[in-house]
Structures are given as structure tokens and as C-alpha cells.
Design an enzyme around this catalytic site. Structure first.
Site, short mmCIF file in Angstrom:
data_model
loop_
_atom_site.label_atom_id
_atom_site.label_comp_id
_atom_site.label_asym_id
_atom_site.label_seq_id
_atom_site.Cartn_x
_atom_site.Cartn_y
_atom_site.Cartn_z
N PRO A 116 7.13 4.78 0.02
CA PRO A 116 7.09 3.32 0.15
C PRO A 116 5.72 2.85 0.68
CG PRO A 116 9.05 4.23 1.21
CD PRO A 116 8.20 5.40 0.81
N VAL A 117 5.23 1.74 0.12
CA VAL A 117 3.90 1.23 0.48
C VAL A 117 3.97 0.42 1.77
CG1 VAL A 117 2.02 -0.26 -0.34
CG2 VAL A 117 3.23 1.20 -1.95
N ALA B 267 -3.03 7.21 2.06
CA ALA B 267 -3.73 8.49 2.25
C ALA B 267 -3.20 9.54 1.27
CB ALA B 267 -3.57 8.98 3.69
N ALA B 268 -1.90 9.50 0.99
CA ALA B 268 -1.34 10.51 0.08
C ALA B 268 -1.86 10.31 -1.34
CB ALA B 268 0.19 10.44 0.11
N ALA C 28 4.47 1.10 4.85
CA ALA C 28 5.68 1.32 5.65
C ALA C 28 5.47 2.39 6.72
CB ALA C 28 6.83 1.72 4.73
N GLY C 29 4.23 2.83 6.91
CA GLY C 29 3.98 3.83 7.94
C GLY C 29 4.23 5.25 7.48
N LEU C 30 4.38 5.43 6.16
CA LEU C 30 4.64 6.78 5.64
C LEU C 30 3.41 7.39 4.97
CD1 LEU C 30 8.28 6.34 4.30
CD2 LEU C 30 7.56 7.85 6.14
N ASP D 276 -3.73 10.18 9.40
CA ASP D 276 -2.98 10.19 8.14
C ASP D 276 -3.59 11.18 7.16
OD1 ASP D 276 -1.52 8.13 9.26
OD2 ASP D 276 -1.54 6.90 7.44
N SER E 160 1.34 6.22 2.51
CA SER E 160 1.23 6.17 1.04
C SER E 160 -0.23 6.12 0.59
CB SER E 160 2.02 5.00 0.46
OG SER E 160 1.39 3.80 0.80
O1 PMV Z 1 0.93 2.86 9.76
P1 PMV Z 1 0.51 4.28 9.61
O2 PMV Z 1 1.61 5.26 9.65
O3 PMV Z 1 -0.48 4.51 8.53
O4 PMV Z 1 -0.16 4.73 10.97
C1 PMV Z 1 -1.20 4.14 11.57
C2 PMV Z 1 -1.40 4.83 12.86
C3 PMV Z 1 -2.29 4.05 13.80
O5 PMV Z 1 -2.43 4.84 14.96
C4 PMV Z 1 -1.65 2.72 14.16
C5 PMV Z 1 -3.66 3.79 13.18
C6 PMV Z 1 -4.51 5.03 13.02
O6 PMV Z 1 -5.50 4.94 12.29
O7 PMV Z 1 -4.24 6.07 13.63
#
Ligand code: PMV
Length: 314
Positions: A101-102, A110-111, A104-106, A152, A108
Site C-alpha cells: 500500500p502507498v 523505497a521498495a 502507509a508506512g510500509l 527504509d 512502498s
Molecule cells: O513512513 P515510513 O514507514 O516510510 O517511515 C518513516 C520513518 C521516519 O522515521 C518517520 C522518517 C525516516 O526517514 O526515518
């Protein structure tokens, strides 16, 4: 003509998001149930430099040169060419698909970068080593948000649990005892760049208040590393709860995240927290393997749009 295919997993941050941007340690693990895939194939008979790119999930079906400036896909292509000191791609088609999912902290973004860098460099006959793949993906992360920590691209490139400290060499984590997480998506898209930018403004205005919060989060990540490496993942629950409270104080939680976190705890999770940039996106809950389906059901009842049950192992 052979096709060159590469994949990269999603990821989830267990401890230390935001504080990691300010030099504190963080812990992240790959999530293999979701992944990005890139396929590069030569287009024989077409002129060199002719590149057709498709990424249906983000409605891209275009010549590479027609994508707007600053778009991460052409940027990934040009950073990869720069790394390989190759001026121009032979004619080819690139297809990107992803089940991550875009926003959403997973992980996406970077992958997709990691999969594309790998497929392209293999297509060009010089597959890049992980260290370079991660470095090129980091350059792209900077386009997504200006001050990424690099966590990430690192966890996704190496596809191993990592203990990450900005600008330090990679430390992978041995996990003698596997454990189970339920990941739940609020369904609220939340670009990391906004939350990271807001936290930076707050920190600039009131360092005396925010520095100790970052340090406290770093302390939790260190304690979590100890719990993991000594085979006591059951100790993580309390640390997750404490990390969530600190993230609330950083203003990056949201009513939706807080609702899911308390629903998970009520359903028997031993701890829960938001994960990633916050404000939306995903939360995680630590569960005994037998409780996972019940906690997942409770999260869906409380409004989660999707849950993933994942076993974290070495
Ligand atoms: O939202 P995500 O899972 O891509 O994580 C970002 C993590 C942070 O610490 C908020 C930002 C970072 O660059 O580390």
C-alpha cells in the site's frame, strides 16, 4: 529477449521512527507478504534511449522522458545510470507492480526503487551489490522527503531485521525467538514528508522539549534490541506501548491510529503502536500467534481497512 526481474519486500518500523532522523537508533523488519516487482525487457529494433514505463498502480503508462521532472521513476533510472557511469539506456520496457500500500508506512517508495535499481543494473549487465543498491535508493528517498534517515532503503535492500543508526554501518539483528505482529492500516494515506516536516518545525521551535522525547525513544529502541537478541520478544509489548505514548507527544498519532492501538490492546495484544511517519498509515500490535486472528478481527471491527499477520524471524 530475456526479461530481468527483481523484487523487494515491504517493511515495518518496530521502534524509533522520527527519533531516527535525529540520530537515535531504530529497529525495522522486512514484511515479505507484500512486495514491489520491476521487470525490464529490451525492445529490439527501437532507438537507444527509447524507454517505455508502466506502473499501473500509480496510473503511469508513458515514455520515460514524458514523465514530469522530479518524478521518482525517471529519477531512479537516471541515478542508476549515474552509478553505473552509463550514459543512456538501450531501448527497453519497464514494468513496475507492487502489492505494498502507498503512503502507509510500509516502505512502498523505497521498495519500488530497490526493485527497479536491481532489475535495471542486471539488464545493463552490471548487477549492483546491496550496499550500492541501498545508496542509490537513498538518493531517491531524498526526493520523497528531504531528510530521510535511510532506514527504509536499508531494511528493504537487505531484507533482514536491522538495528539502524543514521550514518553508521549496517547492523543486522539476530532474532533467536520469532514473534508475531498484526499490522493494521487506518486507510488514511499519510505522506511521510508532511509528518517529518512538522516534527522538524516543532523541534526547531522547542528543542528543549523535543530532544528528550527523541532520547527516550532511542532508549526504548536499545531496550528492544536487548529483548530481541536475548530471545525475549514478549518484553516488546510494554516497550511498544511506551513508544506509542512518546509518538503521541511528538504529535504524529491520530484518532484513527489511537483507536486501532486501543482496540488491539483490548483484544489481547501485549502492546501496540503506530508505525512509520504516522498521522495515518499503519499500526502494529504484538500478539501471541494464537491471538493473531482475534486481534486482526478486532482491528477490522475498529475500522482498519486491511490487516497483515506476519511472523518476524531472523
Ligand atoms: O513512513 P515510513 O514507514 O516510510 O517511515 C518513516 C520513518 C521516519 O522515521 C518517520 C522518517 C525516516 O526517514 O526515518
Amino acid at each position: 529477449m530475456p526479461a530481468f526481474t527483481a523484487t523487494a519486500p515491504g517493511k515495518i518500523i518496530l521502534f524509533g521512527e522520527h527519533a531516527v532522523v535525529y540520530g537515535q537508533p531504530a529497529i525495522a523488519v522486512p514484511v515479505r507478504q507484500v512486495q514491489a516487482r520491476a521487470v525490464v525487457q529490451a525492445l529490439p529494433g527501437e532507438k537507444a534511449g527509447r524507454v517505455h514505463i508502466q506502473a499501473p498502480a500509480i496510473q503511469v503508462d508513458a515514455r520515460l522522458e514524458d514523465l514530469p521532472p522530479g518524478h521518482p521513476l525517471p529519477a531512479t533510472v537516471s541515478e542508476t545510470l549515474k552509478e553505473l557511469q552509463i550514459e543512456r539506456l538501450p531501448a527497453c520496457s519497464i514494468r513496475i507492480t507492487s502489492t505494498i500500500p502507498v503512503a502507509a508506512g510500509l516502505g512502498s517508495g523505497a521498495a519500488v526503487s530497490v526493485a527497479l535499481i536491481r532489475a535495471l543494473s542486471a539488464f545493463l549487465g552490471c548487477p549492483l551489490p546491496d550496499e550500492r543498491v541501498s545508496a542509490v535508493a537513498y538518493e531517491i528517498e531524498k526526493l520523497h522527503h528531504g531528510t530521510p534517515s535511510g532506514i527504509d532503503n536499508t531494511v528493504i535492500t537487505y531484507a533482514r531485521p536491522v538495528y539502524f543508526v543514521r550514518q553508521q554501518t549496517l547492523q543486522t539483528l539476530a532474532l533467536p525467538a520469532p514473534f508475531t505482529l498484526v499490522i493494521a492500516d487506518t486507510g488514511v494515506p499519510s505522506p511521510t514528508s508532511l509528518a517529518v516536516g512538522d516534527v522538524r518545525r516543532l523541534w526547531q521551535a522547542q528543542r528543549g522539549y523535543y530532544d528528550p522525547l527523541f532520547e527516550a525513544i532511542g532508549g526504548l529502541a536499545r531496550a528492544a534490541r536487548h529483548a530481541l537478541e536475548s530471545g525475549q520478544p514478549e518484553l516488546l509489548g510494554r516497550l511498544m506501548d511506551a513508544n506509542h505514548t512518546l509518538l503521541q507527544q511528538l504529535t504524529v498519532s491520530s484518532p484513527e491510529l489511537d483507536r486501532l492501538v486501543s482496540a488491539a490492546r483490548k483484544a489481547g495484544a501485549s502492546g501496540a503502536k503506530l508505525s512509520g511517519g504516522g498521522r495515518g498509515g499503519n499500526m502494529i500490535a504484538l500478539v501471541g500467534a494464537d491471538r493473531a486472528p482475534a486481534v486482526s478481527a478486532a482491528l477490522l471491527d475498529a475500522g482498519a481497512v486491511r490487516t497483515i499477520i506476519t511472523q518476524v524471524a531472523p
